[in-house]
Design an enzyme around this catalytic site. Structure first.
Site, PDB file in Angstrom:
ATOM      1  N   ARG A  97       0.813  -1.225   0.000  1.00  0.00           N
ATOM      2  CA  ARG A  97       0.000   0.000   0.000  1.00  0.00           C
ATOM      3  C   ARG A  97       0.846   1.274   0.000  1.00  0.00           C
ATOM      4  NH1 ARG A  97      -3.506  -2.947   3.764  1.00  0.00           N
ATOM      5  NH2 ARG A  97      -5.302  -3.695   2.580  1.00  0.00           N
ATOM      6  N   LYS A 116       2.273  11.411 -11.026  1.00  0.00           N
ATOM      7  CA  LYS A 116       1.536  10.383 -11.751  1.00  0.00           C
ATOM      8  C   LYS A 116       2.431   9.169 -11.923  1.00  0.00           C
ATOM      9  CE  LYS A 116      -1.680  12.831 -14.821  1.00  0.00           C
ATOM     10  NZ  LYS A 116      -1.990  13.054 -16.253  1.00  0.00           N
ATOM     11  N   GLU A 121       7.940  18.113 -24.958  1.00  0.00           N
ATOM     12  CA  GLU A 121       7.202  18.445 -23.748  1.00  0.00           C
ATOM     13  C   GLU A 121       7.510  19.865 -23.288  1.00  0.00           C
ATOM     14  OE1 GLU A 121       4.831  16.843 -22.535  1.00  0.00           O
ATOM     15  OE2 GLU A 121       5.083  14.699 -22.935  1.00  0.00           O
ATOM     16  N   LYS A 157       5.306  23.137 -15.054  1.00  0.00           N
ATOM     17  CA  LYS A 157       4.445  21.989 -14.787  1.00  0.00           C
ATOM     18  C   LYS A 157       4.155  21.862 -13.298  1.00  0.00           C
ATOM     19  CE  LYS A 157       3.749  17.054 -15.366  1.00  0.00           C
ATOM     20  NZ  LYS A 157       4.139  15.799 -16.053  1.00  0.00           N
ATOM     21  N   GLU A 197      -5.829  15.975 -10.979  1.00  0.00           N
ATOM     22  CA  GLU A 197      -6.279  16.225 -12.349  1.00  0.00           C
ATOM     23  C   GLU A 197      -7.797  16.301 -12.480  1.00  0.00           C
ATOM     24  OE1 GLU A 197      -4.278  14.926 -16.515  1.00  0.00           O
ATOM     25  OE2 GLU A 197      -5.054  13.288 -15.304  1.00  0.00           O
ATOM     26  N   ARG A 203      -5.128  20.803 -14.295  1.00  0.00           N
ATOM     27  CA  ARG A 203      -4.024  19.934 -14.719  1.00  0.00           C
ATOM     28  C   ARG A 203      -4.287  19.296 -16.072  1.00  0.00           C
ATOM     29  NH1 ARG A 203      -0.613  15.512 -11.100  1.00  0.00           N
ATOM     30  NH2 ARG A 203       0.716  14.835 -12.824  1.00  0.00           N
ATOM     31  N   ASN A 245      -2.513  17.878 -20.918  1.00  0.00           N
ATOM     32  CA  ASN A 245      -2.836  16.831 -21.887  1.00  0.00           C
ATOM     33  C   ASN A 245      -2.712  17.322 -23.328  1.00  0.00           C
ATOM     34  OD1 ASN A 245      -3.800  14.086 -22.329  1.00  0.00           O
ATOM     35  ND2 ASN A 245      -5.681  15.015 -23.098  1.00  0.00           N
ATOM     36  N   HIS A 289      -1.505  15.273 -26.407  1.00  0.00           N
ATOM     37  CA  HIS A 289      -1.400  13.887 -25.977  1.00  0.00           C
ATOM     38  C   HIS A 289      -2.584  13.004 -26.365  1.00  0.00           C
ATOM     39  CE1 HIS A 289       1.963  15.454 -23.772  1.00  0.00           C
ATOM     40  NE2 HIS A 289       2.251  14.270 -23.283  1.00  0.00           N
ATOM     41  N   HIS A 299      -0.813  10.159 -27.953  1.00  0.00           N
ATOM     42  CA  HIS A 299      -0.832   8.857 -27.297  1.00  0.00           C
ATOM     43  C   HIS A 299      -1.473   7.789 -28.186  1.00  0.00           C
ATOM     44  CE1 HIS A 299      -0.299   9.893 -22.734  1.00  0.00           C
ATOM     45  NE2 HIS A 299       0.844   9.728 -23.365  1.00  0.00           N
ATOM     46  N   HIS A 333       8.303   8.978 -27.430  1.00  0.00           N
ATOM     47  CA  HIS A 333       7.111   9.674 -26.943  1.00  0.00           C
ATOM     48  C   HIS A 333       7.045  11.108 -27.472  1.00  0.00           C
ATOM     49  CE1 HIS A 333       3.955  10.996 -24.216  1.00  0.00           C
ATOM     50  NE2 HIS A 333       4.749  11.957 -23.772  1.00  0.00           N
TER      51      HIS A 333
END
Length: 345
Positions: free
Chosen positions: A106, A128, A170, A208, A218, A222, A226, A229, A233, A248
């Site tokens: 956990r 993230k 980015e 960022k 998010e 936030r 994206n 992306h 993506h 990427h």
């Protein structure tokens, strides 16, 4: 906590001593083991027992199988909740390592030592974590802040040009959605070198960080991050499934052009600014050939984007260079039009 290091790796050793973990683990891939881990270990003065966990490089390793193998290793070494995982690597290592740390027992603490431009200015920042599921990027993940992020820019000298370019995408994105001056400074660079890019890494990372601190999970602002992306993506996932992976940043660069096109078609972004964005991307990035890619399949992949609502496509778009808007519903026909525009650049 974002710690910016400039040839001061000793600060990492001090933080490890402060945390005083029961066991210490360093996660890396074959490349960072060869080029970066020695620097980290030689500056880590500790009597705490440590182990090195090494995986093969590449997005293909960001899977539940790899995560399960790492959980097994932690368990085998008797790692308890006071164990510490130090992730030394690029975006894959930070995403995967953060996910493993956030879920093992956990949650155990972790530290990121990003070694690529992409991870220094983006992937390692924001808390993230994630792994891919059936080639869908980051379909499984958590939100968990690392204890610290150390930006040691000397590692960038070990990178091939293609990796610098990937991170640069980015950085451009941060300027496009948050800071017009940052974008124009980056777009005015004559070449992408470590020397030219280093002065902008901290400012890009802090752009960022400022957004993340306002909206960690998010739920709102936030989502601006994206931009580029949703389409990027999808292309990345499609080519990964076809065993033709691309960096990427190259997928994001494609996404930036297409989503800027959609912004213009929606009456938000002026044509002159769109041309500036497109010419900047074309100057630094190769054009990805979409002629043999089924556009309907790409659009289907876009529906897997985590920011969609009730089966509708939701995009982050540009009002102008330096500001954006999120949660904008877009029809498939407009997405297809943007992809066809890019196809014939």
């Amino acid at each position: 906590m974002l710690k910016i290091l400039d040839k001061e790796m000793e600060a990492l050793s001090a933080l490890i001593s402060e945390i005083n973990p029961s066991r210490l683990f360093f996660l890396c891939d074959e490349n960072t083991h060869s080029y970066c881990l020695t620097t980290v270990l030689s500056n880590t003065e500790t009597s705490i027992p440590y182990e090195i966990l090494e995986i093969e490089p590449g997005e293909e390793m960001k899977t539940l199988t790899t995560a399960s193998q790492l959980w097994d290793i932690l368990l085998e070494f008797g790692a308890d909740r006071r164990a510490l995982l130090v992730c030394v690597g690029g975006g894959v290592i930070c995403d995967l390592g953060g996910f493993v740390a956030s879920t093992y027992k956990r949650g155990i603490p972790c530290i990121y030592v990003p070694t690529t431009l992409l991870s220094m200015c983006d992937a390692a920042i924001g808390g993230k974590t994630g792994i891919d599921l059936h080639h869908i990027k980051n379909a499984i993940g958590t939100f968990q802040k690392p204890k610290a992020i150390f930006l040691y820019t000397e590692f960038l000298t070990t990178l091939p040009y293609i990796e610098l370019r990937s991170g640069f995408a980015e950085m451009l994105k941060h300027g496009l959605i948050l800071d017009e001056a940052h974008f124009h400074e980056l777009s005015s660079l004559e070449e992408l070198t470590v020397e030219k890019l280093t002065p902008y890494i901290q400012s890009s990372a802090l752009l960022k960080t400022a957004v993340v601190e306002k909206d960690f999970t998010e739920s709102g602002e936030r989502k601006l991050l994206n931009f580029g992306h949703t389409i990027g993506h999808a292309v990345e996932s499609y080519l990964l499934e076809k065993a033709r992976p691309i960096p990427h940043g190259e997928a994001v660069a494609l996404g930036i052009v297409c989503e800027s096109f959609i912004s213009m078609e929606m009456g938000m972004l002026h044509h002159e600014q769109f041309e500036k964005i497109t010419s900047t991307v074309q100057r630094f990035f190769p054009t990805i050939d979409l002629h043999e890619i089924d556009l309907s399949s790409l659009i289907t992949l876009m529906y897997s984007d985590k920011k969609n609502v009730n089966g509708t496509l939701r995009f982050t778009l540009l009002n102008e260079i330096g500001t954006g808007r999120y949660d904008i519903e877009i029809k498939e026909d407009l997405v297809r039009k943007a992809l066809n525009y890019y196809k014939y650049l």
